[in-house]
Design an enzyme around this catalytic site. Structure first.
Site, short mmCIF file in Angstrom:
data_model
loop_
_atom_site.label_atom_id
_atom_site.label_comp_id
_atom_site.label_asym_id
_atom_site.label_seq_id
_atom_site.Cartn_x
_atom_site.Cartn_y
_atom_site.Cartn_z
N THR A 62 0.86 -1.23 0.01
CA THR A 62 -0.02 -0.10 0.04
C THR A 62 0.89 1.24 0.07
O THR A 62 1.91 1.21 0.50
CB THR A 62 -0.73 0.16 1.42
OG1 THR A 62 -1.86 -1.25 1.08
CG2 THR A 62 -1.71 1.15 1.70
N ARG A 100 -13.86 -7.52 -0.08
CA ARG A 100 -13.62 -7.29 1.00
C ARG A 100 -12.86 -6.06 1.04
O ARG A 100 -12.24 -5.76 0.15
CB ARG A 100 -12.48 -8.48 1.42
CG ARG A 100 -11.43 -8.33 2.57
CD ARG A 100 -10.15 -7.53 2.18
NE ARG A 100 -9.20 -7.21 3.34
CZ ARG A 100 -8.25 -6.53 3.31
NH1 ARG A 100 -8.03 -5.89 2.28
NH2 ARG A 100 -7.56 -6.65 4.44
N GLY A 119 -10.26 -3.29 3.32
CA GLY A 119 -9.51 -3.38 4.45
C GLY A 119 -9.15 -2.01 5.12
O GLY A 119 -10.40 -1.52 5.05
N ASP A 120 -8.17 -1.65 5.76
CA ASP A 120 -8.31 -0.58 6.62
C ASP A 120 -8.17 0.67 5.67
O ASP A 120 -8.51 2.01 6.13
CB ASP A 120 -7.20 -0.43 7.78
CG ASP A 120 -6.00 -0.61 7.15
OD1 ASP A 120 -5.64 -1.37 6.11
OD2 ASP A 120 -4.85 0.12 7.45
N THR A 160 -0.32 0.87 6.85
CA THR A 160 -0.08 -0.19 6.09
C THR A 160 -0.06 -1.43 6.85
O THR A 160 0.77 -1.41 7.95
CB THR A 160 1.03 0.06 5.04
OG1 THR A 160 1.07 -1.22 4.14
CG2 THR A 160 2.20 0.20 5.76
N GLY A 161 -0.66 -2.41 6.36
CA GLY A 161 -0.48 -3.74 7.02
C GLY A 161 -1.73 -4.61 7.04
O GLY A 161 -2.48 -4.50 6.00
N GLY A 164 -4.95 -5.21 7.42
CA GLY A 164 -6.19 -4.31 7.41
C GLY A 164 -7.27 -4.59 8.47
O GLY A 164 -7.59 -3.89 9.24
N1 ASP Z 1 -3.91 -2.49 4.80
C1 ASP Z 1 -4.19 -2.81 3.41
C2 ASP Z 1 -5.40 -3.84 3.32
O1 ASP Z 1 -5.45 -4.34 4.24
C3 ASP Z 1 -3.09 -3.65 2.92
C4 ASP Z 1 -1.69 -3.13 3.03
O2 ASP Z 1 -1.42 -2.24 3.69
O3 ASP Z 1 -0.87 -3.62 2.25
O4 ASP Z 1 -6.08 -3.70 2.53
#
Ligand code: ASP
Length: 367
Positions: free
Chosen positions: A234, A262, A264-265, A285-286, A288
């Site tokens: 991200t 789906r 994410g965050d 980022t991570g 989510g």
């Molecule tokens: N946070 C993002 C999600 O869960 C993914 C990412 O940060 O790489 O969609």
């Protein structure tokens, strides 16, 4: 913000040492204790590196956190990432140096990263279980607390631009899917053929995941911890401009092999993105699901406001204590109202960089 003062208002018990003192002596002791408590720095001023004065501008970016093992990284690939991050920072810094707004810097910097196939946003977005690309993005203005977000759009070249249009041209905060694309068409936001988002590398990653699932006899396993080489990717940006306004934005293709629309965050205000001029701007980022459950971006703000923590203390606690305890992998970039930056992550690496007057740094691994 707490300076550790003594609670003068508490009734002292009959046998409390202070209640046995003569009134004059008692007031002298209390005065000395009070003066001592005034000298004690509050948590937010306790950092030697944190600036007390607002910088004319400051910008930080991330290009995702995850398994960025040094062993699988070639020098060419590493150079390509460092170059892309550098070019993105130049775009944002040029806007801020010329007196442009933090919102413009965030939008344009992220738009550049969305065009770069190296990152999981815009052009380099990961594929869903069905082999499609569904994009999410959000942006927030720290001055007005206005925010805009889009989820699961499939034809928008720069989802961050659409998120900004939602913020500025609609009465809403969050639009998704076909409705969001209709709004984009009505507001002159560029759309592309979904083929624009096809990259061989991301396609291969999906095929590997599908094959692994088939071997395990299981579908829709989104848990990155089960996927050895799971990479996030991200992109995000936080910025402070010359008028003291903070802004934050984040854009993503989500997680490879995601299903059922789906989200994410990233497009969730308070989870993946947050900005408020009274404390900080944050982009995450991570994994989510964890960032949504613990309202991570908003929590960085809340700890600063309610606990008096500095941006580093707050961000560090959330990423390297709370999320670690809960099992949530990832990281974030956060900037306070003076332009101080925190970039903690609990994964192997996080593509990241920042620029302030006379200072610039781009990093991938822990330093
Ligand atoms: N946070 C993002 C999600 O869960 C993914 C990412 O940060 O790489 O969609």
């Amino acid at each position: 913000m707490g300076g550790g003062g003594i609670p003068f208002f508490l009734p002292l018990g009959k046998n409390h040492p202070l209640s046995l003192m003569k009134p004059f002596l008692l007031s002298t002791v209390l005065l000395a204790l009070f003066l001592h408590s005034c000298q004690k720095p509050s948590p937010s001023t306790n950092q030697t590196t944190a600036l007390e004065k607002r910088l004319p501008y400051s910008i930080a970016i991330h290009g995702g956190a995850g398994t960025l093992s040094k062993t699988t990284m070639t020098p060419e690939k590493e150079a390509a990432y460092l170059n892309a991050l550098d070019s993105a920072l130049i775009i944002g810094e040029t806007i801020l140096k010329a007196g442009g707004s933090s919102l413009d810097a965030v939008e344009k910097t992220i738009s550049y990263l969305e065009d770069c196939p190296l990152f999981n946003a815009g052009r380099g977005a990961v594929f869903t279980h069905e082999g499609k690309n569904e994009l999410d993005a959000s942006i927030m203005d720290g001055a007005t607390q206005k925010a805009g977000a889009v989820g699961s759009v499939m034809t928008i070249k720069h989802p961050i631009q659409l998120a900004r249009a939602v913020m500025e041209k609609s009465a809403h905060v969050f639009l998704t899917g076909r409705g969001a694309e209709q709004f984009a068409a009505e507001n002159g936001i560029e759309s592309v053929d979904p083929k624009w988002f096809y990259t061989q590398e991301r396609w291969n990653t999906l095929q590997e995941m599908l094959a692994e699932e088939k071997a395990k006899g299981k579908t829709g396993d989104l848990d990155p911890l089960q996927n050895r080489d799971y990479k996030f990717g991200t992109v995000g940006c936080v910025a402070l401009d010359n008028n003291g306004n903070l802004a934050a934005g984040t854009s993503t293709g989500g997680m490879t092999n995601k299903r059922w629309n789906r989200l994410g965050d990233t497009p969730v205000i308070g989870a993946g993105t947050y900005a408020s001029n009274d404390a900080c701007a944050v982009s995450c980022t991570g994994h989510g699901e964890f960032f949504i459950r613990y309202a991570v971006a908003h929590d960085v703000w809340a700890r600063m406001i309610y606990k008096g923590e500095s941006v580093s203390e707050s961000a560090e606690f959330i990423v390297n204590k709370k999320l670690v305890e809960k099992g949530g992998e990832g990281g974030l970039i956060a900037m306070d109202k003076n332009g101080n930056i925190a970039m903690p992550f609990n994964s192997e690496g996080m593509y990241r960089g920042y620029a302030k007057p006379g200072e610039k740094k781009i990093m991938i691994y822990k330093e």
